[in-house]
Motif scaffolding. Structure first.
Motif, mmCIF file in Angstrom:
data_model
loop_
_atom_site.group_PDB
_atom_site.id
_atom_site.type_symbol
_atom_site.label_atom_id
_atom_site.label_comp_id
_atom_site.label_asym_id
_atom_site.label_seq_id
_atom_site.Cartn_x
_atom_site.Cartn_y
_atom_site.Cartn_z
ATOM 1 N N TRP A 1 0.823 -0.853 0.116
ATOM 2 C CA TRP A 1 -0.250 0.060 0.363
ATOM 3 C C TRP A 1 0.630 1.563 0.086
ATOM 4 C CZ3 TRP A 1 -1.239 4.505 2.483
ATOM 5 C CH2 TRP A 1 -3.006 5.081 2.887
ATOM 6 N N PHE A 2 1.591 1.178 0.775
ATOM 7 C CA PHE A 2 2.863 2.463 1.311
ATOM 8 C C PHE A 2 3.859 2.682 -0.459
ATOM 9 C CE2 PHE A 2 1.485 3.027 5.424
ATOM 10 C CZ PHE A 2 1.302 4.189 5.290
ATOM 11 N N THR A 3 4.202 1.344 -0.558
ATOM 12 C CA THR A 3 5.121 1.522 -1.725
ATOM 13 C C THR A 3 4.293 1.728 -2.979
ATOM 14 O OG1 THR A 3 6.170 -0.374 -1.098
ATOM 15 C CG2 THR A 3 6.005 0.282 -3.408
ATOM 16 N N THR A 4 2.678 1.518 -3.509
ATOM 17 C CA THR A 4 2.009 2.023 -3.979
ATOM 18 C C THR A 4 1.817 3.059 -4.449
ATOM 19 O OG1 THR A 4 0.936 -0.308 -5.093
ATOM 20 C CG2 THR A 4 -0.399 1.971 -5.580
ATOM 21 N N PHE A 5 1.482 3.862 -2.724
ATOM 22 C CA PHE A 5 0.947 5.268 -2.809
ATOM 23 C C PHE A 5 1.931 6.342 -2.898
ATOM 24 C CE2 PHE A 5 0.738 9.365 -0.093
ATOM 25 C CZ PHE A 5 -0.530 9.599 -0.436
ATOM 26 N N LEU A 6 3.770 6.191 -2.489
ATOM 27 C CA LEU A 6 4.518 6.714 -2.555
ATOM 28 C C LEU A 6 5.599 6.665 -4.181
ATOM 29 C CD1 LEU A 6 6.113 6.847 1.449
ATOM 30 C CD2 LEU A 6 4.706 8.080 0.270
ATOM 31 N N LYS A 7 5.407 5.955 -4.620
ATOM 32 C CA LYS A 7 5.769 5.484 -5.444
ATOM 33 C C LYS A 7 7.621 5.695 -6.338
ATOM 34 C CE LYS A 7 1.779 6.544 -8.248
ATOM 35 N NZ LYS A 7 0.382 7.051 -7.573
ATOM 36 N N THR A 8 7.904 5.769 -5.449
ATOM 37 C CA THR A 8 9.944 5.863 -5.452
ATOM 38 C C THR A 8 10.313 4.513 -4.694
ATOM 39 O OG1 THR A 8 9.488 6.646 -2.904
ATOM 40 C CG2 THR A 8 8.989 8.228 -4.576
ATOM 41 N N GLU A 9 10.199 3.848 -3.811
ATOM 42 C CA GLU A 9 10.849 2.392 -3.424
ATOM 43 C C GLU A 9 9.910 1.865 -3.304
ATOM 44 O OE1 GLU A 9 14.767 2.963 -0.865
ATOM 45 O OE2 GLU A 9 13.928 5.574 -1.099
ATOM 46 N N ALA A 10 10.656 0.231 -2.798
ATOM 47 C CA ALA A 10 9.843 -0.353 -1.764
ATOM 48 C C ALA A 10 10.103 0.292 0.096
ATOM 49 C CB ALA A 10 9.943 -1.850 -1.926
ATOM 50 N N PHE A 11 8.444 0.025 0.075
ATOM 51 C CA PHE A 11 8.267 0.396 2.069
ATOM 52 C C PHE A 11 7.721 -0.216 2.736
ATOM 53 C CE2 PHE A 11 8.418 4.388 -0.695
ATOM 54 C CZ PHE A 11 9.265 4.702 0.067
ATOM 55 N N ARG A 12 8.109 -0.821 3.708
ATOM 56 C CA ARG A 12 7.400 -1.341 4.568
ATOM 57 C C ARG A 12 7.080 -0.506 5.707
ATOM 58 N NH1 ARG A 12 7.475 -6.327 2.655
ATOM 59 N NH2 ARG A 12 5.933 -7.275 4.468
ATOM 60 N N LEU A 13 5.993 -0.724 7.101
ATOM 61 C CA LEU A 13 5.675 -0.102 7.830
ATOM 62 C C LEU A 13 5.853 -1.536 9.016
ATOM 63 C CD1 LEU A 13 3.271 2.319 8.610
ATOM 64 C CD2 LEU A 13 1.696 1.015 8.467
ATOM 65 N N VAL A 14 6.257 -0.766 9.839
ATOM 66 C CA VAL A 14 6.131 -1.657 11.477
ATOM 67 C C VAL A 14 5.618 -1.018 12.412
ATOM 68 C CG1 VAL A 14 8.256 -2.141 10.190
ATOM 69 C CG2 VAL A 14 8.271 0.245 11.640
ATOM 70 N N GLN A 15 5.664 -1.622 13.424
ATOM 71 C CA GLN A 15 5.297 -0.578 14.474
ATOM 72 C C GLN A 15 5.381 -1.143 16.254
ATOM 73 O OE1 GLN A 15 1.029 -2.715 15.262
ATOM 74 N NE2 GLN A 15 0.913 -1.709 17.621
ATOM 75 N N PHE A 16 6.091 -0.228 16.740
ATOM 76 C CA PHE A 16 6.353 -0.373 18.050
ATOM 77 C C PHE A 16 5.850 -0.603 18.892
ATOM 78 C CE2 PHE A 16 8.348 0.866 22.457
ATOM 79 C CZ PHE A 16 9.969 0.663 22.239
ATOM 80 N N GLU A 17 6.398 -2.077 19.854
ATOM 81 C CA GLU A 17 5.305 -3.083 21.390
ATOM 82 C C GLU A 17 6.052 -1.835 22.434
ATOM 83 O OE1 GLU A 17 5.647 -7.120 19.902
ATOM 84 O OE2 GLU A 17 4.381 -6.639 17.875
ATOM 85 N N THR A 18 5.074 -2.111 23.542
ATOM 86 C CA THR A 18 5.496 -1.999 24.542
ATOM 87 C C THR A 18 6.389 -2.661 25.287
ATOM 88 O OG1 THR A 18 3.282 -2.673 25.530
ATOM 89 C CG2 THR A 18 3.454 -0.601 24.678
ATOM 90 N N ASN A 19 6.492 -3.459 24.553
ATOM 91 C CA ASN A 19 7.884 -4.486 25.593
ATOM 92 C C ASN A 19 9.159 -4.059 24.826
ATOM 93 O OD1 ASN A 19 7.136 -5.934 22.969
ATOM 94 N ND2 ASN A 19 6.698 -7.903 24.372
ATOM 95 N N MET A 20 9.197 -3.343 24.181
ATOM 96 C CA MET A 20 10.409 -3.401 23.253
ATOM 97 C C MET A 20 10.960 -2.091 23.729
ATOM 98 S SD MET A 20 9.362 -3.669 19.155
ATOM 99 C CE MET A 20 8.699 -5.113 18.512
ATOM 100 N N LYS A 21 11.910 -2.188 23.662
ATOM 101 C CA LYS A 21 13.105 -0.688 24.099
ATOM 102 C C LYS A 21 13.323 -0.095 22.958
ATOM 103 C CE LYS A 21 17.230 -0.226 26.233
ATOM 104 N NZ LYS A 21 19.552 -0.797 26.389
ATOM 105 N N GLY A 22 12.734 1.105 23.930
ATOM 106 C CA GLY A 22 13.047 2.633 23.043
ATOM 107 C C GLY A 22 14.541 3.207 22.804
ATOM 108 N N ARG A 23 14.535 4.445 22.950
ATOM 109 C CA ARG A 23 15.614 4.940 22.261
ATOM 110 C C ARG A 23 15.528 5.951 23.767
ATOM 111 N NH1 ARG A 23 12.789 8.310 18.463
ATOM 112 N NH2 ARG A 23 14.167 9.361 18.124
ATOM 113 N N PRO A 24 16.602 5.950 24.300
ATOM 114 C CA PRO A 24 16.983 5.875 25.229
ATOM 115 C C PRO A 24 16.860 8.034 25.367
ATOM 116 C CG PRO A 24 18.876 5.129 24.699
ATOM 117 C CD PRO A 24 17.889 5.256 23.327
ATOM 118 N N SER A 25 16.472 9.225 25.815
ATOM 119 C CA SER A 25 16.652 10.295 25.391
ATOM 120 C C SER A 25 17.944 10.586 25.293
ATOM 121 C CB SER A 25 15.619 10.922 26.909
ATOM 122 O OG SER A 25 16.028 11.246 28.351
ATOM 123 N N ARG A 26 18.945 10.547 26.425
ATOM 124 C CA ARG A 26 20.245 10.831 26.890
ATOM 125 C C ARG A 26 21.159 10.760 25.625
ATOM 126 N NH1 ARG A 26 20.837 10.426 32.878
ATOM 127 N NH2 ARG A 26 18.814 11.203 33.461
#
Length: 338
Positions: free
Chosen positions: A170-195
């Motif tokens: 869907w995103f690849t067809t809409f943006l028409k420039t290259e292949a894309f993927r969509l990902v989702q963050f999950e609450t048990n994953m480690k986020g990026r630290p502010s520091r």
């Protein structure tokens, strides 16, 4: 040397004088009364102190959640505020991200047409719409069998669970420039630290896919001030804040350090340095590369003492961390905690 708890006569080598039992009881009673009085006065003083500390500086005019980074926001009348940002049900702020096949993030800086993707939240599903595209329906919770990607945001690694081939196409067809993927963050994953994102003196927290912090606040008065200087007026959509405040002066939000909104306590991280993203027209998906950024640079640069932090980026809006989670809603007073 005798024990520290022994009596004065004993320490002098004299026989200890017996103390009447009633005297000890009376002393304990008087101490209890005294402590009770201190506690009562302390409670009253604490309540007065709390009242003195809260100064209303505005009112929540709008709340926005941006589920997919760089896509349109979803206005909400109320939201929970977690340590990682606003949420309603399983739909969370900037918990979805478009990536290239090598895992590097894609935003409207590279693909301006992302701002044309609108999102609705129905029955814990995201319904995506875009010009010339059929709707895409995504569950807000993905099967654990979907693969995990190593994603790269501003030089830092973070995980994301793949949303499947249909979303990728869907995103690849809409943006028409290259292949894309969509990902989702999950609450048990480690986020990026502010520091690792910001200067080391900021408070310690984690974010999923936002640029810097879980909450961005901007006032209506600040936008109105900017529009007095622009030939072509801009809307709040250019700046993508989570909380829009009314009832304050332009740029008054720059002075707010700690806030109480609803049951949520927040602490200022930094002012928001603005980039070329602000020149993407949210209605057309066309990047101008000039306005309103150039006008902001003419009067919203940082103090010279902070140039090592903000460099040449103009400041517009304020980033906050969440110090006490809770809920908030449109119409809530915004209190400054002095």
């Amino acid at each position: 040397m005798g024990a520290s708890g022994s009596s004065a006569p004993a320490r002098l080598g004299l026989p200890a004088q017996p103390r009447p039992g009633w005297l000890g009881v009376a002393a304990l009673g008087l101490a209890a009364v005294a402590l009770g009085a201190v506690a009562w006065r302390g409670a009253r003083s604490w309540r007065r102190w709390r009242r003195r500390r809260l100064q209303q500086v505005g009112t929540v005019a709008q709340l926005w959640i941006y589920p997919i980074k760089s896509c349109k926001g979803v206005p909400v009348s109320a939201a929970e505020c977690t340590a990682m940002g606003l949420r309603i049900g399983n739909v969370r702020d900037r918990f979805w991200l478009v990536i290239k096949e090598d895992g590097h993030m894609v935003t409207a800086r590279q693909e301006p047409r992302l701002v044309l993707v609108s999102i609705a939240n129905e029955n814990d599903h995201l319904i995506l719409s875009a010009p010339g595209m059929d709707q895409l329906i995504l569950p807000s919770k993905l099967p654990s069998s979907n693969i995990l990607h190593d994603c790269r945001l501003f030089g830092l690694d973070v995980k994301g669970r793949d949303c499947g081939n249909e979303a990728a196409q869907w995103f690849t067809t809409f943006l028409k420039t290259e292949a894309f993927r969509l990902v989702q963050f999950e609450t048990n994953m480690k986020g990026r630290p502010s520091r690792k994102i910001l200067p080391p003196f900021v408070q310690n927290y984690q974010v999923a896919y936002p640029d810097c912090s879980p909450i961005l606040i901007l006032s209506e008065a600040s936008l109105a001030d900017l529009n007095t200087r622009l030939e072509k007026k801009v809307t709040m959509d250019y700046f993508r804040p989570n909380i829009i405040v009314t009832g304050c002066d332009a740029f008054e939000e720059d002075t707010w350090d700690e806030l109480l909104i609803g049951s949520v306590e927040m602490k200022k991280v930094l002012s928001c340095p603005r980039c070329i993203m602000t020149t993407v027209d949210p209605d057309t998906g066309v990047i101008d590369r000039k306005e309103p950024l150039e006008t902001l640079k003419s009067y919203r640069l940082c103090d010279p003492s902070e140039k090592q932090i903000y460099k040449s980026s103009p400041l517009f809006g304020v980033y906050y961390s969440v110090e006490k989670i809770g809920s908030l809603r449109v119409g809530d007073p915004v209190y400054r905690m002095l």
